[in-house]
Design an enzyme around this catalytic site. Structure first.
Site, PDB file in Angstrom:
ATOM      1  N   HIS A 125      -1.656   7.227   9.569  1.00 24.41           N
ATOM      2  CA  HIS A 125      -1.207   5.855   9.880  1.00 24.41           C
ATOM      3  C   HIS A 125       0.310   5.724   9.966  1.00 24.41           C
ATOM      4  CE1 HIS A 125      -5.237   4.368   9.419  1.00 24.41           C
ATOM      5  NE2 HIS A 125      -5.309   4.657   8.142  1.00 24.41           N
ATOM      6  N   HIS A 169     -11.085   5.473   9.303  1.00 24.05           N
ATOM      7  CA  HIS A 169     -10.115   4.553   9.923  1.00 24.05           C
ATOM      8  C   HIS A 169      -9.513   5.124  11.210  1.00 24.05           C
ATOM      9  CE1 HIS A 169     -10.283   3.545   5.606  1.00 24.05           C
ATOM     10  NE2 HIS A 169     -10.090   2.313   6.004  1.00 24.05           N
ATOM     11  N   ASP A 212     -13.518   9.491   3.916  1.00 27.52           N
ATOM     12  CA  ASP A 212     -13.889   8.134   3.459  1.00 27.52           C
ATOM     13  C   ASP A 212     -15.060   7.548   4.240  1.00 27.52           C
ATOM     14  OD1 ASP A 212     -10.739   6.714   4.738  1.00 27.52           O
ATOM     15  OD2 ASP A 212     -12.200   8.064   5.663  1.00 27.52           O
ATOM     16  N   ASP A 231     -11.713  10.527  10.379  1.00 29.50           N
ATOM     17  CA  ASP A 231     -11.541   9.611   9.242  1.00 29.50           C
ATOM     18  C   ASP A 231     -12.284   8.302   9.533  1.00 29.50           C
ATOM     19  OD1 ASP A 231      -9.151   9.348   6.879  1.00 29.50           O
ATOM     20  OD2 ASP A 231      -9.888   7.438   7.689  1.00 29.50           O
ATOM     21  N   ASP A 277       0.820  -1.224   0.000  1.00 28.42           N
ATOM     22  CA  ASP A 277       0.000   0.000   0.000  1.00 28.42           C
ATOM     23  C   ASP A 277       0.846   1.264   0.000  1.00 28.42           C
ATOM     24  OD1 ASP A 277      -1.467  -1.800   2.602  1.00 28.42           O
ATOM     25  OD2 ASP A 277      -2.057  -1.841   0.497  1.00 28.42           O
TER      26      ASP A 277
HETATM   27  C1  NHB Z   1      -4.345  -0.449   2.900  1.00 31.70           C
HETATM   28  N1  NHB Z   1      -5.709  -0.241   3.306  1.00 31.70           N
HETATM   29  C2  NHB Z   1      -6.134   1.021   3.691  1.00 31.70           C
HETATM   30  C3  NHB Z   1      -5.369   1.732   4.598  1.00 31.70           C
HETATM   31  C4  NHB Z   1      -5.774   3.019   4.991  1.00 31.70           C
HETATM   32  C5  NHB Z   1      -6.901   3.591   4.467  1.00 31.70           C
HETATM   33  C6  NHB Z   1      -7.345   4.951   4.921  1.00 31.70           C
HETATM   34  O1  NHB Z   1      -8.103   5.628   4.264  1.00 31.70           O
HETATM   35  N2  NHB Z   1      -6.928   5.399   6.121  1.00 31.70           N
HETATM   36  O2  NHB Z   1      -7.406   6.568   6.610  1.00 31.70           O
HETATM   37  C7  NHB Z   1      -7.654   2.883   3.543  1.00 31.70           C
HETATM   38  C8  NHB Z   1      -7.274   1.591   3.158  1.00 31.70           C
HETATM   39  S1  NHB Z   1      -6.677  -1.512   3.128  1.00 31.70           S
HETATM   40  O3  NHB Z   1      -5.955  -2.690   3.138  1.00 31.70           O
HETATM   41  O4  NHB Z   1      -7.726  -1.404   4.111  1.00 31.70           O
HETATM   42  C9  NHB Z   1      -7.384  -1.293   1.632  1.00 31.70           C
HETATM   43  C10 NHB Z   1      -6.792  -1.177   0.431  1.00 31.70           C
HETATM   44  C11 NHB Z   1      -7.705  -0.989  -0.620  1.00 31.70           C
HETATM   45  C12 NHB Z   1      -9.020  -0.954  -0.181  1.00 31.70           C
HETATM   46  C13 NHB Z   1     -10.202  -0.744  -0.951  1.00 31.70           C
HETATM   47  C14 NHB Z   1     -10.116  -0.356  -2.261  1.00 31.70           C
HETATM   48  C15 NHB Z   1     -11.280  -0.165  -2.956  1.00 31.70           C
HETATM   49  C16 NHB Z   1     -12.488  -0.354  -2.335  1.00 31.70           C
HETATM   50  C17 NHB Z   1     -12.509  -0.733  -1.005  1.00 31.70           C
HETATM   51  N3  NHB Z   1     -11.367  -0.910  -0.315  1.00 31.70           N
HETATM   52  S2  NHB Z   1      -9.055  -1.154   1.494  1.00 31.70           S
HETATM   53 ZN    ZN Z   2      -9.385   6.419   6.038  1.00 33.09          ZN
END
Ligand code: NHB
Ligand code: ZN
Length: 379
Positions: free
Chosen positions: A145, A182, A269, A180, A103
């Site tokens: 994060h 998260h 989000d 947020d 990510d």
């Molecule tokens: C790395 N991830 C994060 C980390 C942080 C966030 C965030 O917005 N933090 O504030 C979002 C996703 S994750 O593993 O949950 C995801 C990656 C891609 C995701 C996704 C992509 C498209 C639709 C729904 N979910 S979730």
């Molecule tokens: Zn978020």
């Protein structure tokens, strides 16, 4: 003459500082997780004529010394070197050690991007410290994060932590609020052992949902015990219930903690229609939370964060920018470069979806009672 009370000294006018430059937008457009979001957000704010009401301040990149006020030197050095290297030179093992994979990939120029975002947030914080304004905004910050030596969840550098450390040079107590979707784990981790920063995060908390932290019983440690406040919520929450929770918890936090400055992360989000598909909020609901914070009349730093529906994120942060300025906006999206993002309705408001709300009134009441009991220990 009698010295004005501190809160009056910290702001001599009602200017709203807005950190902006085209170079900054270009960097964010290309390297943030949501390509093109930065120019859509700025484009809508400009299309509604708000930029001429704002006090625009150009960002400058954070220095290595500023970045390492929180992050480790090893991490920042690696980020800087890896960002400059060509693919074949990259040391993948070391990068994985620093979370720089999946990510948080190492893209060319990612260091310049992260340093500029951090510098923008620090520029905004400095304006509050210098009494230039009471509210300062960096919608392209809020990367909550990132850890001391690890990138995480699309976050390379934790700009909220850097801002709080800078604000702490001037204000003895800083309240961080994270709206947020998260959990703001990186900011909570940074300050979980001190009573000088209170962190309050409302977020989705459910099995297997990123980052997996932020349960209600996580209240901080040592001197910081009870100065970490977590409000774990379930899918489907709407404006009225969300504001009801926020109103009770935030007013208790403010009255018992008596912060001198606030950092408010407004990741979008949780909006209805976001691809995360969890909460069912609209800018009106988050706006009521913002309004309560603004009523405290404290130096306040507003940051962005998540937000994966580009149009809805621009709608949310444009509405909140207008609210800070005390301006009401016409309901139809003005004709501008990104107009097509707003179809098919081309309206500013976002309607809540008709999704199931898993937050029963009993659950919400239990969460509020537990947080109230915990905050009773704060003096
Ligand atoms: C790395 N991830 C994060 C980390 C942080 C966030 C965030 O917005 N933090 O504030 C979002 C996703 S994750 O593993 O949950 C995801 C990656 C891609 C995701 C996704 C992509 C498209 C639709 C729904 N979910 S979730
Ligand atoms: Zn978020």
């Amino acid at each position: 003459d009698v010295l004005a009370p501190r809160s009056d000294v910290s702001c001599r006018n009602d200017k709203v500082v807005f950190v902006h430059s085209q170079m900054y937008i270009d960097l964010c457009n290309n390297l943030a997780k949501v390509p093109g979001r930065a120019s859509a957000v700025h484009g809508l704010i400009e299309a509604y004529g708000l930029t001429k009401e704002l006090s625009l301040v150009e960002p400058r990149p954070a220095t290595v010394a500023e970045l390492t006020s929180f992050h480790s030197t090893d991490y920042i050095d690696h980020l800087r070197k890896a960002s400059a290297e060509e693919d074949e030179e990259k040391d993948i093992d070391v990068s994985e050690e620093f979370g720089l994979c999946y990510d948080c990939p190492i893209l060319p120029g990612v260091y310049e991007y992260a340093a500029m975002v951090a510098g923008a947030t620090l520029t905004a914080a400095q304006c509050l410290i210098d009494g230039e304004c009471q509210v300062a905004i960096n919608w392209h910050g809020g990367w909550h994060h990132a850890k001391k030596d690890e990138a995480s969840g699309f976050c390379y550098v934790n700009d909220p932590v850097l801002a709080i450390l800078r604000l702490r040079e001037r204000f003895s107590k800083v309240l961080y609020i994270d709206l947020d979707l998260h959990h703001g784990d990186g900011v909570e981790d940074a300050f979980c052992c001190t009573s000088r920063v209170m962190t309050l995060s409302l977020h989705k908390f459910d099995t297997g949902f990123f980052p997996g932290t932020g349960d209600i019983q996580d209240t901080g440690m040592g001197r910081g015990r009870y100065y970490t406040v977590n409000v774990p919520l379930r899918d489907g929450i709407q404006d009225s219930q969300y504001f009801s929770v926020f109103n009770k918890v935030a007013s208790q936090a403010e009255s018992c903690y008596k912060p001198e400055a606030v950092v408010l992360q407004l990741g979008a989000d949780g909006m209805s229609g976001d691809p995360m598909g969890c909460f069912n909020l609209t800018p009106q609901g988050v706006g009521r939370c913002l309004g309560q914070v603004l009523d405290w009349k404290l130096p306040t730093l507003l940051l962005g964060g998540g937000g994966y529906h580009v149009g809805n994120t621009a709608r949310c942060w444009t509405s909140l920018t207008a609210q800070v300025l005390g301006k009401s906006l016409p309901p139809d999206i003005p004709e501008h470069e990104h107009f097509t993002e707003y179809g098919p309705d081309y309206e500013l408001d976002i309607s809540p979806g008709n999704r199931v709300n898993h937050n029963t009134d009993e659950y919400v009441e239990e969460v509020i009672n537990t947080v109230t009991e915990n905050l009773a220990h704060v003096m």
